[in-house]
Design an enzyme around this catalytic site. Structure first.
Site, PDB file in Angstrom:
ATOM      1  N   HIS A 230       9.270   2.990   8.717  1.00  0.00           N
ATOM      2  CA  HIS A 230       9.131   2.086   9.862  1.00  0.00           C
ATOM      3  C   HIS A 230       7.858   2.444  10.634  1.00  0.00           C
ATOM      4  O   HIS A 230       7.596   3.618  10.884  1.00  0.00           O
ATOM      5  CB  HIS A 230      10.367   2.206  10.766  1.00  0.00           C
ATOM      6  CG  HIS A 230      10.369   1.196  11.861  1.00  0.00           C
ATOM      7  ND1 HIS A 230      10.757  -0.117  11.659  1.00  0.00           N
ATOM      8  CD2 HIS A 230       9.980   1.273  13.151  1.00  0.00           C
ATOM      9  CE1 HIS A 230      10.617  -0.791  12.791  1.00  0.00           C
ATOM     10  NE2 HIS A 230      10.141   0.029  13.712  1.00  0.00           N
TER      11      HIS A 230
ATOM     12  N   THR B  18       0.835  -1.210   0.000  1.00  0.00           N
ATOM     13  CA  THR B  18       0.000   0.000   0.000  1.00  0.00           C
ATOM     14  C   THR B  18       0.870   1.261   0.000  1.00  0.00           C
ATOM     15  O   THR B  18       0.470   2.272  -0.571  1.00  0.00           O
ATOM     16  CB  THR B  18      -0.996   0.036   1.185  1.00  0.00           C
ATOM     17  OG1 THR B  18      -0.285   0.052   2.415  1.00  0.00           O
ATOM     18  CG2 THR B  18      -1.951  -1.141   1.147  1.00  0.00           C
TER      19      THR B  18
ATOM     20  N   ASN C  36      13.953   4.125   4.356  1.00  0.00           N
ATOM     21  CA  ASN C  36      13.022   3.080   4.813  1.00  0.00           C
ATOM     22  C   ASN C  36      11.889   3.723   5.592  1.00  0.00           C
ATOM     23  O   ASN C  36      12.088   4.739   6.264  1.00  0.00           O
ATOM     24  CB  ASN C  36      13.787   2.103   5.722  1.00  0.00           C
ATOM     25  CG  ASN C  36      12.886   1.033   6.316  1.00  0.00           C
ATOM     26  OD1 ASN C  36      12.127   0.368   5.600  1.00  0.00           O
ATOM     27  ND2 ASN C  36      12.932   0.861   7.630  1.00  0.00           N
TER      28      ASN C  36
ATOM     29  N   LEU D 249      19.528  -5.590   4.183  1.00  0.00           N
ATOM     30  CA  LEU D 249      20.565  -5.348   3.166  1.00  0.00           C
ATOM     31  C   LEU D 249      21.927  -5.402   3.845  1.00  0.00           C
ATOM     32  O   LEU D 249      22.086  -4.879   4.957  1.00  0.00           O
ATOM     33  CB  LEU D 249      20.337  -3.978   2.516  1.00  0.00           C
ATOM     34  CG  LEU D 249      18.985  -3.842   1.798  1.00  0.00           C
ATOM     35  CD1 LEU D 249      18.742  -2.394   1.361  1.00  0.00           C
ATOM     36  CD2 LEU D 249      18.902  -4.794   0.604  1.00  0.00           C
TER      37      LEU D 249
END
Ligand code: GAR
Length: 189
Positions: free
Chosen positions: A103, A13, A101, A87
């Site tokens: 979170h 989403t 990123n 990663l």
């Protein structure tokens, strides 16, 4: 035109929100050049529905090396949008400042190994936190410890459930993720 690569592992989403913001101009002068998933997931379907190149690289030891090979030559930003693999250090260091990123909590609380998705919401509710929220941050070799770009909080209701909390988190994510992407790409907020 900035080229963004989006990494997903799930429903996507947040990926959808980024696609929509590019299409409606909220994220201007950018395109998604590639979506990469580390497992079969609906995020890949969303990419293909919008004619965005989509590739599956199965999760595992060689993921970071394969990802490096798969990246288009001109990649301005790598966006982790509900991406669950870690990663490796070498990858994070060679793309330092170019990976972000999202979170589902107010970092530095509720981050680190194993803290993803519903595990985060469960921990937040179990601790009777009064607030939660979402954080967009740079990715470095330490899980969820990179510099914070944007964060937004909200009050947790007394009768909050896992489902209602997850919904509120997504709403906050949809608000701050495009803003954080613009900020990192140097587009005024
Ligand atoms: C999002 O809430 C994101 O913050 C979280 O996974 C969800 C993905 O939803 N990410 C993590 O927990 C990473 N540690 P989506 O696939 O619908 O975008």
């Amino acid at each position: 035109m900035k080229n963004i690569v989006v990494l997903v592992s799930g429903g996507g989403t947040n990926l959808q929100r980024i696609i929509d913001c590019i299409e409606n101009g909220e994220i201007p002068n950018a395109r998604i050049s590639l979506v990469i998933a580390d497992r079969e997931c609906f995020g890949l379907v969303r990419a293909r529905n919008h004619n965005i190149a989509a590739q599956l690289i199965p999760r595992g030891k060689s993921f970071s090396a394969e990802l490096k090979n798969a990246l288009p030559e001109h990649t301005d930003l790598i966006v982790l949008a509900g991406f669950l693999s870690i990663l490796n250090k070498e990858f994070c260091e060679s793309f330092n400042g170019k990976i972000i990123n999202i979170h589902p909590a107010l970092l530095p609380k509720y981050g680190g190994k194993g803290m993803w998705g519903h595990h985060v919401h469960e921990a937040v509710l179990a601790a009777n936190e009064k607030q939660s929220g979402a954080t967009v941050h740079y990715v470095n070799a330490e899980i969820d410890e990179g510099q914070i770009i944007l964060q937004k909080s909200f009050e947790i209701a007394p009768n909050e459930t896992l489902e209602s909390l997850a919904k509120k988190i997504h709403e906050v994510e949809f608000e701050i993720f495009p803003r954080a992407i613009n900020k990192v790409l140097g587009i005024p907020l």
